[in-house]
Design an enzyme around this catalytic site. Structure first.
Site, short mmCIF file in Angstrom:
data_model
loop_
_atom_site.label_atom_id
_atom_site.label_comp_id
_atom_site.label_asym_id
_atom_site.label_seq_id
_atom_site.Cartn_x
_atom_site.Cartn_y
_atom_site.Cartn_z
N SER A 1 0.81 -1.21 0.00
CA SER A 1 0.00 0.00 0.00
C SER A 1 0.86 1.27 0.00
O SER A 1 1.56 1.55 -0.97
CB SER A 1 -0.95 -0.05 1.21
OG SER A 1 -1.89 0.99 1.17
N ASP B 1 9.96 5.40 -10.00
CA ASP B 1 9.50 6.01 -11.26
C ASP B 1 10.16 7.35 -11.53
O ASP B 1 10.39 7.72 -12.69
CB ASP B 1 7.97 6.20 -11.22
CG ASP B 1 7.22 4.91 -11.49
OD1 ASP B 1 7.88 3.90 -11.81
OD2 ASP B 1 5.98 4.91 -11.39
N LYS C 1 -0.51 -4.09 -3.51
CA LYS C 1 -1.83 -3.56 -3.15
C LYS C 1 -1.98 -2.16 -3.74
O LYS C 1 -1.42 -1.20 -3.23
CB LYS C 1 -2.02 -3.51 -1.63
CG LYS C 1 -3.38 -2.96 -1.21
CD LYS C 1 -3.51 -2.88 0.30
CE LYS C 1 -4.87 -2.33 0.71
NZ LYS C 1 -5.07 -0.93 0.35
#
Length: 581
Positions: free
Chosen positions: A297, A308, A322
């Site tokens: 999460s 990223d 998740k």
């Protein structure tokens, strides 16, 4: 009252009709409202008739909760009903705060014991120790009580006394203590410090209120007071928590205005893009983030966003996967519904959700996101990344699998009980980072285990036993009896031999248990990081500028194989039902 599987399934089907109809897109709004009203009326009359005519007395609260839980379970594991009785636990999950004595308790056989007192809180200050057996709490015997029931007795209004009677192993006389409850705030950052002259380390255990401020405070201290030039952020086994805290943590290390995460769901006006809104504290310090399968999460938002944006190298094993966002909605009678309302997407545009709840198998089970739905994305510097399988580390660590011996010793409380005895016999030990299990302690542990009559079957032996039973049932055993006997000898184990074969592993687990008795969670972390493969890999990469920069090479593929392999990450004392108290 208890219900059999068939009855529970029936209730879940009836209750589940409501959800199916709500989400079925083939109906217009008026038709949906009619069907909702119709099926709610059917459900109401069904419960009423059961209450009137069922052969035994029923508990309407339990009956309805069972149907609600089964209905929501058909959607995903994160959409849950929170009754009024669970509000304190829900508050603790989101804030890390409750009023109690500050300890972890668990079931040990038929007894409820102190598993771990928290340093600096009432339990520890009053003299409670791990291994103490709770005999009475607030004048009530704990015999036949569940861990949850005992936890509820220990919790209560702050600044009020709760009386406890305990039995301490090794002492004949029971102890009676009057402990003043306090507001307990569990630190989201249980430890931070310098690993060497240049590398700072921060362990973040959950994403509760203000955890970003704790991370910021730790980082500033490491940088300004200890001249840290590199940073390792440890998110291993961090289950996540509050979305905004993850955004604020990423914001500490990326330029203002950078996209961190976006959410997209059915209610379009709730769709939102979260960006870094504050000036960062550092955007250039070489940084590594440690993750494992227990990182989920909000942990995956932080690790994924930093990956990223090519801000940090991710080290460890694939994360949980998740990518679903929950919103809490108020219901009547002080209850709540925690409902999945959206999926979140990290800066490259990928969603890291690993399990596909919208395309269930015929038996109702859930599989991984199929290859046909997996897409390719790129990081800020052009590295290829993929959705549908958690966060894949830039640098992978092969985890050492625990032996069946270690697992069974933990399940049968051998490490726990020996540490209790050891702590009662030794007033002090060396500093947490210096304490080691020598051969004398190890041999004492082996003797302790044998005297307790410990025995176990390896997983291989269990499978062998099942195979042999099946062969007998199908009448193949007689023709292969000799081969079975040869195999039995080859896979059989001998305790002394196993203790020697897995000596290093056993010493490591025993060290953790004993150090925790003297130096609590902070000390256990300081001890564990001394020989941590993930930390060593991260340090090695951060120290080599070429190795660090090569991670971010344009066109590099982080992973194209998205088959999720379970890690078998180990949590000590897996059989214990742990509760805060």
């Amino acid at each position: 009252m208890k219900y059999n599987r068939k009855q529970k399934t029936g209730f879940s089907i009836v209750a589940g009709l409501l959800v199916v109809l709500l989400i079925f897109t083939g109906f217009n709004r008026d038709e949906k409202l009619f069907l909702v009203d119709k099926n709610l009326d059917i459900y109401y009359t069904l419960v009423r008739e059961l209450n009137l005519f069922y052969v035994d007395d029923i508990n309407p609260t339990d009956l309805v909760k069972t149907s609600i839980d089964e209905m929501l379970e058909s959607l995903d594991p994160y959409t849950t009903y929170i009754p009024e009785s669970d509000m304190e636990d829900f508050k603790f999950m989101t804030t890390g705060e409750y009023a109690g004595i500050g300890a972890m308790i668990s079931k040990h056989g038929d007894q409820v014991v102190i598993s771990e007192p928290y340093e600096g809180f009432p339990a520890q200050k009053s003299g409670l120790k791990a291994g103490d057996v709770l005999l009475e709490v607030a004048g009530k015997s704990t015999t036949n009580m569940s861990v949850e029931d005992v936890s509820n007795l220990l919790k209560g209004p702050a600044n009020k006394v709760v009386d406890v009677k305990i039995e301490r192993p090794g002492q004949k006389k029971n102890l009676e203590l009057a402990i003043v409850r306090e507001k307990i705030q569990i630190d989201a950052v249980p430890y931070y410090g310098m690993l060497d002259d240049e590398t700072g380390y921060i362990r973040l255990s959950n994403f509760t209120n203000n955890c970003a401020s704790q991370v910021k405070k730790a980082f500033v201290e490491l940088k300004e007071q200890h001249d840290a030039k590199k940073l390792i952020l440890d998110l291993r086994s961090n289950p996540g928590g509050l979305l905004m805290e993850s955004v604020e943590i990423v914001n500490l290390f990326v330029p203002k205005g950078s996209e961190v995460v976006s959410t997209k769901g059915k209610v379009k006006q709730w769709d939102k893009t979260y960006t870094a809104t504050e000036n960062p504290i550092d955007t250039v310090m070489p940084m590594a983030v440690l993750v494992n399968q227990g990182s989920a999460s909000a942990s995956e938002i932080v690790a994924g966003a930093l990956q990223d944006l090519d801000r940090a190298v991710i080290v460890g094993t694939r994360t949980f996967g998740k990518g679903l966002v929950q919103t809490t909605r108020d219901l009547s009678y002080n209850t709540k519904l925690k409902v999945t309302t959206a999926k979140y997407y990290i800066p490259s545009g990928r969603c890291i959700q690993a399990l596909d709840y919208s395309h269930r198998n015929e038996d109702g089970s859930v599989g991984n996101v199929p290859d046909s739905l997996i897409s390719e994305f790129t990081t800020k510097k052009g590295r290829k990344v993929y959705d549908g399988g958690g966060i894949v580390p830039d640098l992978k660590i092969d985890l050492d699998r625990l032996s069946s011996l270690s697992i069974n010793l933990a399940r049968q409380f051998m490490f726990f009980d020996f540490a209790t005895q050891f702590a009662n016999e030794h007033e002090s030990i060396a500093a947490a980072e210096e304490f080691k299990i020598d051969d004398a302690i190890f041999n004492d542990f082996k003797t302790f285990v044998k005297e307790r009559g410990f025995s176990y079957q390896s997983e291989t032996e269990k499978v062998y036993q099942e195979l042999m039973e099946t062969a007998k049932q199908e009448k193949y055993f007689d023709v292969a009896e000799q081969e079975f006997e040869q195999l039995k000898v080859k896979i059989g184990h001998e305790l002394d031999q196993d203790f020697e074969s897995f000596k290093d592993e056993l010493k490591e687990m025993l060290t953790d248990e004993i150090v925790t008795r003297y130096y609590y969670q902070r000390g256990a972390i300081k001890s564990a990081i001394q020989d941590d493969k993930g930390i060593e890999k991260a340090k090695e990469t951060l120290k080599d500028p070429n190795a660090f920069s090569s991670v971010f090479t344009k066109g590099k593929i982080i992973s194209s194989n998205l088959i999720v392999q379970p890690d078998n990450d180990w949590v000590l004392r897996p059989s214990l039902e742990l509760h805060e108290a």
